[in-house]
Scaffold this active site. Structure first.
Site, PDB file in Angstrom:
ATOM      1  CG  HIS A 124      -2.046  -0.957   1.139  1.00 56.79           C
ATOM      2  ND1 HIS A 124      -3.285  -0.610   0.642  1.00 56.79           N
ATOM      3  CD2 HIS A 124      -2.118  -2.271   1.449  1.00 56.79           C
ATOM      4  CE1 HIS A 124      -4.084  -1.665   0.666  1.00 56.79           C
ATOM      5  NE2 HIS A 124      -3.393  -2.683   1.151  1.00 56.79           N
TER       6      HIS A 124
ATOM      7  CD  GLU B  84      -2.957   2.997   0.028  1.00 56.58           C
ATOM      8  OE1 GLU B  84      -3.772   2.137   0.405  1.00 56.58           O
ATOM      9  OE2 GLU B  84      -2.086   2.778  -0.846  1.00 56.58           O
TER      10      GLU B  84
ATOM     11  CG  ASP C 139      -6.702   4.822  25.541  1.00 54.61           C
ATOM     12  OD1 ASP C 139      -6.828   4.021  24.604  1.00 54.61           O
ATOM     13  OD2 ASP C 139      -6.076   4.549  26.579  1.00 54.61           O
TER      14      ASP C 139
END
Length: 599
Positions: free
Chosen positions: A228, A230, A284
């Protein structure tokens, strides 16, 4: 077993799928003048074949970053007028071919490739060029390149899917890869094509993972890559530029490599070749009182498990007093990308839970992050089938699809995976297609599904006394117990279930998960290292990659978990947020330990 159709049969099928002149068939990859606009200058428009099966937002962002506009294929005739075509295949082989056939795109796509106009396939966009694949029970492809796509051999002991950063080995020169060298790029796949005498004139580069497989192909103006670009950081953008404006890209690479200020890209500076161990930054994320999303960790003093760590109850009302705001998620994710994180994970701990489909802040975080972060993004929190307060129902696939469209590459499933595993064992270990794991992996591929396991250590004096996988521990229990197992929890760790981490990992692998994110309640935020016994036990039990989480406090903890266990990656949050440890420090330390690393 999948049996490929004969070459003659494939050719006959292709000839009936769309009208084609015999003079066009042999011209795959031959450049024509179509790629220039009316003024004679190269077109700055790229046509994107997005058939709606997954995240292509990052591809869009990468193309735009390189100075191009995008036109989408909305109907088959759009392919006839395209100047440059990018085909980012996402999902499973069978699903992709079904959609292409349903939309009437197979014939026009073959015609485009035969025309000699520039074409770039990405990941599944490479595999579909071959005659067929073992995936999806056996499926015919476009039949342009000789050979079949087959699954990696899990008997070799390597985790499958092949996920992470691996080297490329060009077999000949090309504008696509010239000047890139053997720098690592990002892969995520369970199936691969292999080089052969029949396809040797297509093979542009290979990669090693349990043997040699095809990493890139090229003939004339037709190119495709298994990795990939990208999601491969600056190297990936370089490769995309090599497709979009090859002369400029090659000149820029050579100028950069000859610059005295350029950093060394020799293999010695990156440790040994092969699949790199990944360092993942986790954020988080929750809503503050103003409705903005912030990255948080609970202060040690209010830790709910009795250890001086960063655990927290995600539904607890902290009122701004106990929660430490460590920054806005997009800016922090961009910082981690720039510092060299191999992946970034967002865990949405906001108590919205009524409807993920209306979780506008988190979706916007993904959209904006994907404009600045060119490594994989994972999102977790609320990935399940649901019915909102107005009575509207959404399948798990629809919920996941919303995140994928917004920029996520993977979704992480937590508590629902525990329910799915327990139901799986109650049925006698038989998948039935009812779980979010099965449904999402069927559409998007198993590599898109991560299961997050949150266990706590339970000590026992006699392994025979419990029906769970136990280990003899080097850390005896409070009463001298020599054995332990790890009980899985749900609801932010507040509720334990009668299923162990090893059993859960085996079940979710059977259901179609592509990766396990292995947390440890006992070690979270303590900063004394990962639970090596837990990571080792789970990584030995499954063939899918395991991400070690919870406990990192210094660079040595990362090398420790990689040397001592089969972990494919290690994740940290607080130490990166607070700049106690830098991602670059971790990477440099891994190099000194001779651990394959992407720098």
């Amino acid at each position: 077993m999948f049996t490929l159709p004969s070459r003659q049969a494939a050719a006959a099928e292709a000839s009936t799928s769309a009208p084609r002149t015999t003079s066009r068939v042999p011209t795959y990859g031959r450049r024509t003048s179509v790629a220039c606009n009316a003024s004679g200058s190269a077109s700055r428009e790229v046509t994107l074949l997005d058939y709606g099966a997954g995240n292509v937002r990052s591809v869009r962002n990468a193309i735009k970053k390189l100075g191009y506009t995008i036109r989408d294929v909305e109907k088959p005739s759009d392919l006839a007028t395209a100047d440059k075509l990018v085909f980012p295949g996402v999902g499973s082989y069978g699903q992709a071919m079904r959609i292409l056939n349903q939309k009437g795109l197979v014939g026009p796509l073959k015609d485009y490739i035969a025309s000699g106009r520039p074409f770039l396939g990405i990941c599944l966009g490479l595999q579909l060029l071959f005659e067929g694949s073992e995936e999806s029970g056996g499926c015919e492809g476009l039949g342009i390149i000789p050979g079949a796509v087959t699954q990696f051999d899990t008997s070799l002991g390597l985790p499958v899917p092949h996920i992470g950063w691996n080297n490329i080995a060009p077999t000949r020169g090309s504008a696509l890869l010239d000047g890139v060298g053997d720098r690592r790029v990002y892969y995520v796949h369970s199936y691969r094509a292999t080089p052969s005498a029949a396809n040797s004139d297509w093979v542009l580069a290979t990669t090693q993972y349990g043997g040699e497989y095809v990493a890139a192909v090229n003939r004339g103006s037709v190119s495709a890559v298994q990795f990939h670009p990208e999601k491969s950081g600056a190297t990936g953008l370089d490769i995309l530029a090599g497709f979009l404006h090859p002369e400029e890209a090659v000149a820029a690479r050579h100028a950069s490599s000859s610059s005295p200020s350029s950093s060394s890209s020799s293999s010695a500076s990156h440790g040994p070749h092969g699949l790199a161990k990944r360092v993942i930054a986790c954020l988080d994320v929750r809503s503050n009182d103003q409705g903005d999303l912030v990255v948080t960790k609970m202060l040690p003093a209010v830790c709910m498990y009795g250890t001086q760590g960063d655990q927290y109850d995600v539904r607890e009302k902290a009122g701004g007093r106990d929660v430490r705001n460590l920054g806005k998620p997009v800016e922090l994710a961009a910082r981690y990308f720039e510092e060299g994180a191999d992946e970034v994970a967002f865990l949405n701990i906001t108590g919205f839970r009524d409807c993920v489909m209306e979780d506008t802040p988190m979706l916007e975080v993904l959209r904006r992050a994907s404009e600045r972060v060119f490594v994989p993004l994972t999102v977790g929190g609320g990935i399940k089938a649901l019915t909102d307060s107005s009575g509207r129902s959404f399948s798990a696939v629809e919920v996941a699809a919303e995140y994928f469209r917004s920029g996520a590459d993977k979704v992480s499933i937590g508590s629902d995976a525990v329910d799915a595993a327990q139901a799986y064992y109650a049925r006698g270990g038989v998948p039935d297609g009812s779980t979010a794991i099965e449904q999402i992996s069927d559409v998007y591929g198993k590599q898109a599904v991560v299961v997050s396991i949150d266990p706590r250590r339970v000590y026992v004096t006699d392994p025979a006394a419990v029906p769970h996988a136990t280990v003899r521990t080097a850390k005896p229990g409070p009463n001298g117990e020599q054995y332990c197992w790890w009980q899985c929890t749900v609801k932010g760790g507040r509720e334990g279930r009668d299923i162990g981490a090893v059993e859960l990992a085996k079940a979710v692998e059977a259901l179609g998960a592509g990766e396990v994110l292995l947390n440890c309640i006992d070690n979270d935020g303590v900063g004394k290292g990962f639970d090596l016994e837990l990571v080792d036990a789970v990584s030995r039990a499954v063939t899918i990659p395991v991400i070690a989480s919870s406990g990192a406090g210094c660079p040595q903890h990362f090398s420790e978990v990689f040397h001592s266990t089969g972990a494919a990656a290690a994740l940290a949050a607080g130490i990166f947020h607070r700049r106690e440890v830098g991602i670059e420090d971790v990477k440099k330390h891994l190099v000194t330990e001779n651990i394959p690393t992407r720098l």
